[in-house]
Motif scaffolding. Structure first.
Motif, mmCIF file in Angstrom:
data_model
loop_
_atom_site.group_PDB
_atom_site.id
_atom_site.type_symbol
_atom_site.label_atom_id
_atom_site.label_comp_id
_atom_site.label_asym_id
_atom_site.label_seq_id
_atom_site.Cartn_x
_atom_site.Cartn_y
_atom_site.Cartn_z
ATOM 1 N N GLY A 264 0.916 -1.199 -0.189
ATOM 2 C CA GLY A 264 0.062 0.197 -0.027
ATOM 3 C C GLY A 264 0.824 1.346 -0.136
ATOM 4 N N THR A 265 1.970 0.951 0.727
ATOM 5 C CA THR A 265 2.839 2.446 0.825
ATOM 6 C C THR A 265 3.384 2.482 -0.727
ATOM 7 N N PHE A 266 4.082 1.520 -1.231
ATOM 8 C CA PHE A 266 4.540 1.521 -2.630
ATOM 9 C C PHE A 266 3.664 2.024 -3.357
ATOM 10 N N ASN A 267 2.182 1.686 -3.259
ATOM 11 C CA ASN A 267 1.452 2.021 -4.466
ATOM 12 C C ASN A 267 1.172 3.542 -4.453
ATOM 13 N N VAL A 268 1.063 3.986 -3.441
ATOM 14 C CA VAL A 268 0.753 5.525 -3.087
ATOM 15 C C VAL A 268 2.246 6.200 -3.636
ATOM 16 N N ILE A 269 3.123 5.812 -3.316
ATOM 17 C CA ILE A 269 4.505 6.367 -3.542
ATOM 18 C C ILE A 269 4.384 6.611 -5.256
ATOM 19 N N ARG A 270 4.375 5.537 -5.676
ATOM 20 C CA ARG A 270 4.573 5.179 -7.387
ATOM 21 C C ARG A 270 3.529 6.222 -8.110
ATOM 22 N N LEU A 271 2.217 6.177 -7.764
ATOM 23 C CA LEU A 271 1.158 6.834 -8.409
ATOM 24 C C LEU A 271 1.601 8.456 -7.891
ATOM 25 N N ALA B 159 10.144 -2.929 7.849
ATOM 26 C CA ALA B 159 11.496 -3.471 7.434
ATOM 27 C C ALA B 159 11.330 -2.960 5.849
ATOM 28 N N GLY B 160 10.404 -3.598 5.188
ATOM 29 C CA GLY B 160 10.499 -3.512 3.752
ATOM 30 C C GLY B 160 10.392 -2.019 3.394
ATOM 31 N N ILE B 161 9.516 -1.111 3.987
ATOM 32 C CA ILE B 161 9.670 0.209 3.822
ATOM 33 C C ILE B 161 10.870 0.813 4.140
ATOM 34 N N VAL B 162 11.495 0.759 5.067
ATOM 35 C CA VAL B 162 12.761 0.947 5.394
ATOM 36 C C VAL B 162 13.819 0.740 4.246
ATOM 37 N N GLY B 163 13.775 -0.533 3.691
ATOM 38 C CA GLY B 163 14.487 -0.967 2.816
ATOM 39 C C GLY B 163 14.402 -0.484 1.488
ATOM 40 N N MET B 164 13.099 -0.030 1.017
ATOM 41 C CA MET B 164 12.946 0.695 -0.031
ATOM 42 C C MET B 164 13.249 2.050 -0.215
ATOM 43 N N THR B 165 13.413 2.773 0.824
ATOM 44 C CA THR B 165 13.629 4.255 0.916
ATOM 45 C C THR B 165 14.574 4.763 0.074
#
Length: 253
Positions: A115-122, A164-170
């Motif tokens: 969900g976080t990545f979805n919002v980021i990319r769009l 941890a995934g959110i941290v890792g993709m930052t």
């Protein structure tokens, strides 16, 4: 980049850390765009702050895209995103009720990380079209992880993995978007006095607060919002995760 006269998307903006961030945006002359599943709370915050509300599931592409298009249509552009939407569970890998259900693990990761990545990319796709400011910035993205990304406790396998995934993709996302002038940061809060925590007995909250070296109390949502604002205003902050935790390091329980 500051909040003044800018539309800032806040997921989970109807309560807790997201609501505090929405209030900080409005107080600084910005326009909070509230994205939340809870229509009653999200709409109430948006109306009070003279912002706009969209009821969405952050993991649903079409819902997020509709909200972003709506915000751009209303304000002309969006210049920031603060991802606060998320959920947590406490389930052991093997416990008294059996093995950790895979569907539950997938659900937590889907909401918190995907969900976080979805919002980021769009949102990034919309922000790269902005005119750059004097620092060359077109937008700022701030995500919310947790100290559980580093100090995951018993029962937090899914929650810790998602954070941890959110941290890792930052860092890689910050590098991806650097050429467009869009910065990406993450905050990893410790134990905060959110609405969920507010339901706990006072003695429980006091005990948790004493675990924090200094200040020995629960964090308050406006302190999270203050850090968000500082990140927006400091153009050298990029590609990093900041622990906001009073120096706590969580034990196994």
């Amino acid at each position: 980049m500051n909040f003044d006269n800018k539309a800032i998307i806040i997921t989970g903006g109807g309560s807790g850390l997201g609501e505090a961030t929405a209030r900080a945006v409005a107080a600084a002359g910005g326009f909070p765009v509230i994205l939340d599943l809870n229509e009653e709370k999200g709409q109430a915050v948006a109306e009070e702050l003279k912002g706009v509300f969209f009821q969405i599931n952050v993991a649903k592409e079409e819902e997020v895209q509709t909200a972003i298009h709506g915000a751009v249509e209303k304000y002309g552009a969006i210049h920031g995103v603060v991802n606060c939407a998320g959920l947590g569970t406490s389930t052991r890998v093997v416990g008294k009720k059996g093995v950790f259900p895979l569907d539950e693990f997938n659900f937590v990761v889907q909401v918190n990380l995907v969900g976080t990545f979805n919002v980021i990319r769009l949102a990034a796709a919309a922000m790269v079209n902005n005119e750059p400011n004097e620092h060359g910035e077109r937008g700022v993205i701030v995500n919310t992880a947790s100290v559980a990304a580093f100090d995951g406790q018993i029962g937090q396998a899914a929650y810790s993995a998602s954070k941890a995934g959110i941290v890792g993709m930052t860092l890689p996302i910050a590098r991806d978007l650097a050429s467009y002038g869009v910065r990406v940061m993450t905050i990893a809060p410790g134990i905060f006095n959110t609405p969920l925590m507010a339901m706990a007995p006072q003695e429980v909250k006091d005990a948790l607060g004493k675990q924090i070296p200094f200040p020995s109390r629960l964090g308050e949502a406006p302190e999270f919002a203050h850090l968000v604002q500082s990140i927006f205003e400091n153009p050298m902050l990029n590609g990093e995760t900041i622990r906001l935790d009073g120096a706590i390091r969580m034990g196994p329980r």
